[in-house]
Design a protein around this motif. Structure first.
Motif: not given
Lengths: 292, 323, 325
Positions: A131, A135, A143, A146-147, A233, B19, B22, B26-27, B277, B281, B286, B289, B292-293
């Motif tokens: 998977l 990607f 990402v 950024a996080l 970044l 997804m 995830l 993630g966020v 994005i 960022i 957020r 973000m 977008y994801l």
């Protein structure tokens, strides 16, 4: 075959390709320069006291207040560009190799374990890996950085997360192939401890494809790091990698001060292309299908 | 055939759910989810209200269900910076990105496949070696750097083309497009070229490898023995035989081109979702973000699905086999 | 006697590999009259297929025709420009290959492939081309040809695929068909059908055939003439009956002895000792001498391909079987 003799044979074949040897030489020179950076650079780009704003954005060949020639000109802070580039190369190489090594360790462990434990664990791990491979790595790295925010550790984490899957899949493929071979079944039936079989027999046989992936991924890490830094970044401003040098110079490009961006860019490309050329040669040499 | 389609659709839905989990983890779960929902300067009372409203005190799986439910209704929240619905914001930027991505991928395919086929057809020719050397460079050189060189060469030194922005646009189906005006096309050219170079190198390599293999095969020999012209053999036999891997890669690359558009859009100030994005960022916007994801994941899965289905159309063996 | 349809003389095709020069075809002479069937027999690696490809100018790199002549109906084919050769291929000389699964394009329908082959040599509309294709599929014995035109190769049986390949070869009513082991990949029962079909087609249309095979049994009831190849050279050639009944070259004799024929059950088949020599390292003189029971010191020089006075069979041997001492 004993290791030294195998290495000598490997080198003999490697040295047949003039391009690969040239790339390797370039790579060694770059590594040497970055290790000796404090000695070979005319200026310490981190030493703010040695910077003079009256030297800022000077073209190549300018003789600065420091009394030496800025061979490749100076950047917006009056830094000697050549010095900044050598330090930048150092950071880029460091990040790329560190991320590559960690991704290799994690990925290879996952792949080999999945191949050996099999069952649901294998299915789950390889599903995730597949998977993730579908990607684009850059998006994931983007990402994550950024996080996680800026910093060396965060950047390496983002790079590793973006790349471990390649190692995992390669190691898994090689380990599955090895697992099916008689000698492994023999070793397991003795019974040797599984750990010993893995470390003594499986891993060494998975190494050739992993080495190939590793060279490619180090080059990719470096490109990815540069891209992230270019986008603002990756690394903090205190760690000016090549990507950041290029980004800093980008705004001056439109006014014709090309050198601030272009020279670090050329250094970046020379680095990536040499790694790729060396990697291609190693891949061809390790690929049994290309042997007569 | 229908069973095959249904099976693939189900798979796509499953992957989409994975997804979204995830992205959620993630966020939302890493770090304080309240930061995702509120701008940092909100006071305590609003914070408490929001926590209650979004159920942030509830178990994680319940929160995910709420999150997924909102996604399904197209509710991605509001942008802190622009103050409008994120969904509308992303949708307003999407055409620019789609236009750029499609132009780049199409260009890479239309140029790369013939070049690659030629290089595979005459693997030892000087031109072929040149093509391959260029493709190695295209692989190695990072996209952002190529963008810089393009701007430096064509916008700064030669001053032939603009260095950024979309230029004049014209409306089609209620959406503004650059490729409909001459000025827009001039603006589109450099970024599209920048974005396409990596795919171009990839297409060249794939087409070359495929062509080499097919040219050595019996099919081509038989076609030659029947007196077919070399051009006909390449266009009708070889192209059709190498089409399957090419279509796969075309599709998959369309998706990864979307990701690389982030870089190109930043360099060329192209007002698409990629630029959005990056901006979001740096401004910690957020909700943008997240959307977008989710959007990119959705596009990815859709494209993968289309690629799978077009396999079936291209390869009669699969069509019958799984029908 | 008038000029034969095809006369190959001294044809040499070498492959320039990294390991050395492989002389796959090294001085081959053949002659074929209109409407005749020639069986070109040899083990794999004897150069028989390369001979076929060389006639059509279809030798792939690193191979190259390095000498000799191929005269077809008054035209010299060696050194002929690519376009003229192309115009001959498929139109006047056609070819059928061993495995139709490999030769037919898996992603084009049979009809599409027939249209391509037809349009290679004439301007013709799709409908008309398909009609011609349908006719020919019928001619080669394919039932319900309309359906087959829309089929992809993988939907047909092996024998059916080979019939399609033969139909494609017949599209332009060529003067000569070179068939390279066309039955080898097929079931034995199908082999017989295809052989029968080819013989019928050859008789009805007057097309000349070169039938390349490793199987003497196949050519024995098909060919008018036989040429036996060994290590890139013809070692024996002549009318089929003479060669099969009274083989004069020890190699031909060996081949015939290794065909299971009218033998008592349980009898061991004779085998030729040793194996085909590497084309890179052929022995000096006669290539067969290392495997030959009759070899003598004189065999260290290459014998000529000559016919004994009054004999229709030419043989390349210093000491042919049945020669007067």
């Amino acid at each position: 075959m004993r290791a030294p003799r195998a290495l000598a044979a490997f080198w003999a074949e490697f040295s047949e390709s003039r391009i690969a040897v040239a790339a390797l030489a370039v790579l060694l020179v770059i590594v040497g320069l970055t290790i000796l950076a404090p000695v070979v650079t005319p200026q310490d780009p981190y030493d703010l006291a040695s910077l003079d704003l009256s030297d800022a954005r000077r073209p190549p060949g300018h003789v600065g207040t420091g009394g030496y020639v800025h061979l490749l000109g100076t950047d917006a802070q009056g830094r000697d560009l050549l010095s900044a580039m050598i330090y930048g190369l150092r950071i880029s190489l460091e990040m790329g190799m560190l991320a590559g090594a960690i991704a290799l360790t994690i990925g290879a462990t996952m792949g080999v374990l999945a191949a050996f434990l099999g069952g649901r664990f294998e299915a789950l791990v390889m599903r995730i890996v597949d998977l993730q491979l579908s990607f684009p790595a850059i998006l994931l790295a983007l990402v994550l950085s950024a996080l996680l925010g800026k910093g060396k550790g965060q950047l390496v984490a983002a790079l590793v997360a973006a790349q471990y899957a390649y190692f995992a899949r390669t190691a898994h493929g090689a380990a599955v192939a090895e697992r099916g071979k008689d000698y492994v079944e023999a070793a397991l039936s003795v019974p040797l401890p599984v750990r010993r079989v893995i470390f003594r027999h499986i891993l060494p046989n998975c190494l050739p494809p992993l080495i190939v992936v590793a060279t490619v991924q180090v080059a990719n890490s470096i490109a990815l790091e540069a891209t992230l830094s270019f986008l603002g970044l990756g690394l903090p401003a205190t760690e000016p990698s090549l990507g950041m040098l290029i980004a800093n110079g980008f705004q001056y490009l439109l006014s014709g001060r090309y050198w601030i961006s272009i020279y670090p860019g050329i250094a970046l490309i020379v680095l990536i292309v040499s790694i790729n050329v060396v990697g291609d040669q190693i891949r061809d040499q390790l690929n049994p299908r290309l042997k007569r | 055939m229908l069973g095959f389609v249904i099976q693939r659709l189900l798979q796509a839905v499953l992957v989409m759910i994975a997804m979204s989990i995830l992205v959620f983890v993630g966020v939302y779960a890493i770090g304080n989810p309240i930061d995702v929902l509120l701008s940092p300067d909100a006071d305590q009372r609003i914070r408490a209200e929001t926590i209650a409203r979004y159920g942030l005190d509830r178990p994680l799986w319940e929160q995910y269900l709420v999150f997924a439910g909102r996604l399904l209704q197209g509710d991605f929240g509001r942008s802190f910076i622009f103050g409008i619905s994120v969904f509308d914001l992303v949708m307003s930027r999407l055409p620019a990105t789609l236009e750029l991505t499609l132009a780049a991928t199409l260009g890479a395919t239309l140029i790369g496949v013939p070049l690659g086929m030629y290089a595979g057809y005459r693997p030892n020719g000087a031109l072929s070696k040149g093509i391959m050397a260029a493709s190695v460079l295209g692989f190695s050189v990072p996209t952002f750097w190529i963008g810089i060189v393009l701007i430096f060469t064509f916008a700064v030194n030669l001053a032939w083309l603009p260095a950024g922005q979309r230029g004049a646009t014209a409306a089609l189906f209620g959406v503004e497009w650059s490729f409909l005006t001459v000025d827009g096309l001039r603006h589109l050219l450099l970024p599209a070229l920048n974005l396409s170079l990596f795919k171009l190198a990839l297409m060249i390599r794939l087409a070359r490898a495929g062509t080499r293999e097919v040219m050595l095969g019996e099919t081509v020999r038989f076609a030659r023995a029947a007196g077919l012209r070399e051009g006909t053999i390449l266009r009708r036999h070889v192209l059709k035989l190498i089409a399957i891997p090419l279509v796969t890669v075309f599709g998959l690359e369309l998706a990864s081109t979307l990701a690389f558009a982030v870089v190109t859009e930043t360099i060329f100030s192209w007002p698409g979702v990629g630029k959005l994005i990056i901006d979001s960022i740096s401004t910690l916007d957020r909700p943008v973000m997240v959307s977008y994801l989710v959007l990119v994941a959705f596009l990815f899965i859709t494209i993968n699905l289309i690629v799978d289905l077009s396999y079936a159309l291209l390869d009669p063996r699969i069509r019958r086999g799984r029908g | 006697m008038s000029e034969p349809l095809l006369r190959v003389s001294g044809l040499a095709t070498h492959f320039f590999t990294r390991a050395g020069v492989a002389k796959a075809v090294d001085g081959v002479d053949l002659s074929l009259a209109r409407g005749r069937i020639l069986g070109l027999v040899g083990e794999s690696g004897s150069g028989k297929s390369v001979t076929g490809f060389s006639i059509l100018g279809l030798v792939d790199a690193p191979g190259r025709i390095v000498g000799g002549s191929v005269r077809f109906d008054g035209t010299e084919l060696v050194g002929l420009d690519a376009e003229s050769l192309r115009q001959l291929r498929g139109r006047r000389i056609a070819m059928v290959f061993q495995d139709p699964m490999m030769t037919l394009n898996p992603v084009l329908t049979v009809g599409e492939q027939m249209i391509l082959a037809l349009r290679a040599h004439q301007r013709i509309g799709r409908t008309e081309a398909l009609a011609r294709g349908r006719d020919l599929l019928g001619t080669v014995g394919i039932p319900s040809p309309d359906e087959r035109l829309r089929a992809y190769p993988h939907q047909l049986s092996g024998g059916m695929r080979q019939r399609v390949a033969i139909a494609i070869a017949m599209l332009h009513r060529p003067d000569l068909i070179i068939a390279d082991e066309p039955t080898t990949a097929l079931d034995v029962s199908i082999q017989g059908q295809i052989l029968h079909e080819m013989r019928r087609l050859a008789r009805e249309t007057g097309v000349a055939l070169i039938w390349i095979t490793h199987d003497l049994a196949v050519v024995s009831n098909l060919a008018d003439d036989i040429a036996v190849m060994y290590a890139g050279r013809i070692v024996e050639s002549g009318p089929a009956r003479d060669v099969l009944d009274r083989p004069r070259h020890p190699y031909t004799r060996g081949l015939l002895d290794s065909v299971p024929g009218d033998m008592p059950p349980g009898a061991r088949l004779a085998q030729i000792p040793g194996s085909t020599p590497s084309l890179l390292h052929l022995p000096q003189g006669c290539s067969f001498r290392e495997r030959c029971a009759r070899a003598a010191t004189g065999c260290a020089t290459m014998p000529e391909l000559i016919a004994a006075p009054g004999s229709p069979v030419a043989v390349r041997c210093h000491d042919p079987i049945g020669a007067a001492p």
